[in-house]
Motif scaffolding. Structure first.
Motif, mmCIF file in Angstrom:
data_model
loop_
_atom_site.group_PDB
_atom_site.id
_atom_site.type_symbol
_atom_site.label_atom_id
_atom_site.label_comp_id
_atom_site.label_asym_id
_atom_site.label_seq_id
_atom_site.Cartn_x
_atom_site.Cartn_y
_atom_site.Cartn_z
ATOM 1 N N GLU A 147 -7.255 -65.703 -57.296
ATOM 2 C CA GLU A 147 -7.382 -66.012 -57.476
ATOM 3 C C GLU A 147 -8.945 -66.758 -58.075
ATOM 4 O O GLU A 147 -8.914 -67.845 -58.808
ATOM 5 N N GLY A 148 -9.503 -65.745 -58.085
ATOM 6 C CA GLY A 148 -11.007 -65.716 -58.589
ATOM 7 C C GLY A 148 -12.271 -66.381 -57.795
ATOM 8 O O GLY A 148 -12.810 -66.992 -58.075
ATOM 9 N N ARG A 149 -10.814 -67.044 -56.367
ATOM 10 C CA ARG A 149 -11.768 -68.146 -55.539
ATOM 11 C C ARG A 149 -11.836 -66.986 -54.397
ATOM 12 O O ARG A 149 -11.935 -65.843 -54.185
ATOM 13 N N SER A 150 -13.329 -66.814 -53.401
ATOM 14 C CA SER A 150 -13.565 -66.586 -52.390
ATOM 15 C C SER A 150 -13.915 -68.064 -51.120
ATOM 16 O O SER A 150 -14.806 -69.224 -51.364
ATOM 17 N N ILE A 151 -14.573 -67.779 -49.525
ATOM 18 C CA ILE A 151 -13.805 -68.469 -48.600
ATOM 19 C C ILE A 151 -15.996 -69.164 -48.796
ATOM 20 O O ILE A 151 -16.857 -68.288 -49.286
ATOM 21 N N ARG A 152 -16.165 -70.591 -49.278
ATOM 22 C CA ARG A 152 -17.503 -70.855 -49.390
ATOM 23 C C ARG A 152 -17.723 -71.501 -47.743
ATOM 24 O O ARG A 152 -19.235 -71.888 -47.550
ATOM 25 N N ASN A 153 -16.325 -72.218 -47.114
ATOM 26 C CA ASN A 153 -17.109 -72.694 -45.952
ATOM 27 C C ASN A 153 -15.880 -72.238 -44.927
ATOM 28 O O ASN A 153 -14.804 -71.884 -44.597
ATOM 29 N N VAL A 154 -17.119 -72.489 -43.846
ATOM 30 C CA VAL A 154 -16.350 -71.575 -42.563
ATOM 31 C C VAL A 154 -16.304 -72.712 -41.262
ATOM 32 O O VAL A 154 -17.314 -73.669 -41.177
ATOM 33 N N VAL A 155 -15.385 -73.166 -40.748
ATOM 34 C CA VAL A 155 -15.269 -74.099 -39.571
ATOM 35 C C VAL A 155 -14.381 -73.480 -38.255
ATOM 36 O O VAL A 155 -13.593 -73.110 -38.468
ATOM 37 N N PHE A 156 -14.473 -73.452 -36.926
ATOM 38 C CA PHE A 156 -13.928 -73.006 -36.148
ATOM 39 C C PHE A 156 -13.190 -74.179 -35.555
ATOM 40 O O PHE A 156 -14.311 -74.768 -35.077
ATOM 41 N N MET A 157 -12.801 -74.488 -36.442
ATOM 42 C CA MET A 157 -11.829 -75.642 -35.584
ATOM 43 C C MET A 157 -10.342 -75.352 -35.060
ATOM 44 O O MET A 157 -9.277 -76.168 -35.361
ATOM 45 N N GLY A 158 -9.576 -73.877 -35.341
ATOM 46 C CA GLY A 158 -8.677 -73.086 -35.112
ATOM 47 C C GLY A 158 -8.048 -72.927 -33.665
ATOM 48 O O GLY A 158 -8.294 -74.001 -32.960
ATOM 49 N N MET A 159 -7.558 -72.513 -33.396
ATOM 50 C CA MET A 159 -7.217 -72.211 -32.383
ATOM 51 C C MET A 159 -8.575 -71.767 -30.701
ATOM 52 O O MET A 159 -8.933 -70.880 -31.628
ATOM 53 N N GLY A 160 -8.274 -72.228 -30.101
ATOM 54 C CA GLY A 160 -8.980 -72.028 -29.293
ATOM 55 C C GLY A 160 -10.635 -73.330 -28.740
ATOM 56 O O GLY A 160 -10.769 -74.197 -29.921
ATOM 57 N N GLU A 161 -11.282 -73.016 -27.883
ATOM 58 C CA GLU A 161 -13.062 -73.710 -27.569
ATOM 59 C C GLU A 161 -13.811 -72.625 -28.169
ATOM 60 O O GLU A 161 -13.755 -71.953 -27.016
ATOM 61 N N PRO A 162 -14.649 -72.784 -29.968
ATOM 62 C CA PRO A 162 -15.688 -71.645 -29.292
ATOM 63 C C PRO A 162 -16.562 -72.144 -28.654
ATOM 64 O O PRO A 162 -17.234 -70.483 -28.204
ATOM 65 N N LEU A 163 -16.647 -72.363 -28.435
ATOM 66 C CA LEU A 163 -18.007 -72.875 -26.883
ATOM 67 C C LEU A 163 -17.151 -72.025 -25.772
ATOM 68 O O LEU A 163 -18.359 -72.493 -24.829
ATOM 69 N N LEU A 164 -16.278 -71.943 -25.419
ATOM 70 C CA LEU A 164 -16.328 -71.384 -24.176
ATOM 71 C C LEU A 164 -16.035 -69.444 -24.573
ATOM 72 O O LEU A 164 -15.267 -68.630 -23.819
ATOM 73 N N ASN A 165 -16.474 -68.843 -25.923
ATOM 74 C CA ASN A 165 -16.506 -68.267 -26.128
ATOM 75 C C ASN A 165 -17.532 -67.857 -26.666
ATOM 76 O O ASN A 165 -17.534 -66.853 -28.268
ATOM 77 N N THR A 166 -19.144 -67.884 -25.790
ATOM 78 C CA THR A 166 -20.428 -67.805 -26.776
ATOM 79 C C THR A 166 -20.595 -66.915 -27.521
ATOM 80 O O THR A 166 -20.947 -66.644 -28.251
ATOM 81 N N ASP A 167 -20.628 -65.811 -26.417
ATOM 82 C CA ASP A 167 -20.760 -64.425 -26.726
ATOM 83 C C ASP A 167 -20.618 -64.204 -28.115
ATOM 84 O O ASP A 167 -20.751 -63.777 -29.138
ATOM 85 N N PHE A 168 -18.960 -63.908 -28.198
ATOM 86 C CA PHE A 168 -18.828 -62.779 -30.004
ATOM 87 C C PHE A 168 -18.747 -64.241 -31.048
ATOM 88 O O PHE A 168 -18.636 -63.816 -32.155
ATOM 89 N N VAL A 169 -18.624 -65.120 -30.606
ATOM 90 C CA VAL A 169 -18.740 -66.466 -31.352
ATOM 91 C C VAL A 169 -20.377 -66.557 -32.623
ATOM 92 O O VAL A 169 -20.198 -66.438 -33.581
ATOM 93 N N PHE A 170 -21.172 -65.955 -31.537
ATOM 94 C CA PHE A 170 -22.733 -66.344 -31.904
ATOM 95 C C PHE A 170 -22.845 -64.848 -32.803
ATOM 96 O O PHE A 170 -23.524 -64.853 -33.215
ATOM 97 N N GLN A 171 -22.150 -63.857 -32.188
ATOM 98 C CA GLN A 171 -22.558 -62.978 -32.708
ATOM 99 C C GLN A 171 -22.176 -63.197 -34.004
ATOM 100 O O GLN A 171 -22.410 -62.065 -35.598
ATOM 101 N N SER A 172 -21.057 -63.210 -34.367
ATOM 102 C CA SER A 172 -19.986 -63.605 -35.153
ATOM 103 C C SER A 172 -20.592 -64.432 -36.685
ATOM 104 O O SER A 172 -20.638 -64.414 -37.218
ATOM 105 N N LEU A 173 -21.514 -65.818 -36.030
ATOM 106 C CA LEU A 173 -22.016 -66.053 -37.015
ATOM 107 C C LEU A 173 -23.583 -65.840 -37.539
ATOM 108 O O LEU A 173 -23.447 -66.053 -37.805
ATOM 109 N N GLU A 174 -23.781 -65.102 -36.423
ATOM 110 C CA GLU A 174 -25.632 -63.664 -37.244
ATOM 111 C C GLU A 174 -24.601 -63.152 -38.111
ATOM 112 O O GLU A 174 -25.505 -62.911 -39.117
ATOM 113 N N MET A 175 -23.218 -62.724 -37.949
ATOM 114 C CA MET A 175 -22.782 -61.684 -38.987
ATOM 115 C C MET A 175 -22.313 -62.671 -40.590
ATOM 116 O O MET A 175 -22.845 -62.206 -41.658
#
Ligand code: SF4
Length: 345
Positions: A147-175
């Motif tokens: 479609e000639g498009r790409s992701i511009r915004n990412v929102v952690f609002m799907g399944m799960g509570e991101p701040l109960l998975n801080t190790d992996f969520v923080f590493q993903s933020l870095e990447m």
């Protein structure tokens, strides 16, 4: 399993094959920036090393089990299967502004049991790994490429509570923010939480430029507890202190899902105004996507508008959100729950 998200393992393979750093840069760009498929990404490496990369690296961590495209707007819901057979979901939104967003999951199920949420009814299974979090973005980008498009915004609002998975969520933020990988601006990422004070503090001090969204939904303790059992552990007073501290790093988003007769009464409005008084916040008023098995009803649009107008008149920044993809069961967890029931019958 060594995946394309394991940067150290990639470096090891690069080094033992003596691949020039600039070729690795082209390889990373092909994967993370141009969203090429595996074969095309491998093609940028010297021919003699491709087999070693191919043999030792897993290119795709999640299997895209289903894709549902909305017929009424530009949303796509993606259902992914993990290597151990669990289903998670992501939603890609294509708003008129052109800024394509993805709402991603951070856990399989959720331990928070919010009364309005289909995921909350599944219980908690496990945290998603860094690779599983990031693969949702990679695969969405690959889907959007034609479609000639790409992701511009990412929102952690799907399944799960991101701040109960801080190790992996923080590493993903870095990447996500790494210029060598996705190169997303911090201001284009939002982490949403039900309100885990310690983790909120750690998050805002580590990532001051990444947006924080608090799912408040009620400023009346007793109402909030009924909607979100987690509120018993962290009462409103404690969360307010954390909010004040977090807002020193910038505006905090407040999510307010409106449920008929639950949190849309005049006293709810008054409590909300008092609670947020003096804190720089942006309030999002959210409609409820009704789903089978839930006896909750959303507040009608006219009343949501009125509620928002009152808040604006009191000086708050408010956005009245509309539901995207309601025809593809975009309520968090709804489609996965349906699929799980199907597979049990
Ligand atoms: S709303 Fe979020 S935190 Fe609450 S149960 Fe659903 S996924 Fe978990």
């Amino acid at each position: 399993m060594t995946t394309i998200y394991d940067i150290e393992a990639l470096e090891e393979i690069r080094s033992r094959n003596a691949v020039q750093p600039h070729r690795m840069k082209l390889f990373r760009n092909a994967l993370f920036k141009s969203s090429n498929d595996w074969k095309d990404a491998l093609a940028v490496l010297p021919e003699e090393v491709r087999a070693d990369f191919d043999e030792h690296i897993t290119f795709q961590c999640l299997e895209m089990a289903e894709r549902h495209d909305s017929e009424i707007d530009q949303a796509s819901k993606l259902i992914f299967k993990t290597h151990d057979g669990h289903l998670i979901e992501s939603v890609v939104l294509r708003p008129k502004s052109g800024r394509i967003s993805i709402c991603i999951s951070s856990q399989v199920g959720c331990a928070c049991y919010c009364s309005f949420c289909a995921t909350g009814k599944m219980g908690f299974t496990r945290n998603l790994t860094v690779a599983e979090i990031l693969d949702q973005i990679t695969q969405a980008n690959r889907m959007l490429k034609p479609e000639g498009r790409s992701i511009r915004n990412v929102v952690f609002m799907g399944m799960g509570e991101p701040l109960l998975n801080t190790d992996f969520v923080f590493q993903s933020l870095e990447m996500m923010m790494d210029p060598k990988l996705y190169d997303l601006a911090a201001s284009r990422i939002t982490v949403s939480t039900v309100g885990i004070p310690n983790a909120m503090e750690e998050f805002t001090s580590t990532y001051p430029d990444v947006h924080l969204a608090l799912s408040l939904h009620s400023a009346v303790q007793e109402v909030r507890q009924r909607m979100m059992p987690q509120a018993r552990v962290y009462p409103l007073e404690q969360i307010r202190e954390t909010l004040v501290a977090a807002s020193r790093h910038g505006k905090v988003m407040i999510e307010y899902l409106m449920l008929a007769g639950v949190n849309d009464r005049p006293e709810d409005l008054q409590a909300l105004e008092e609670y947020l008084q003096g804190i720089p916040v942006h309030i999002n008023i959210i409609p409820f996507n009704e789903y089978p098995g839930s006896n909750l009803r959303g507040t009608p649009e006219a009343e949501r508008t009125q509620f928002a107008d009152h808040l604006k008149a009191s000086g708050f920044n408010v956005t009245l959100r509309y539901s995207l993809g309601s025809d593809i069961a975009a309520a968090c967890g709804q489609l996965v729950q349906h699929k799980q029931k199907e597979s049990r019958t």
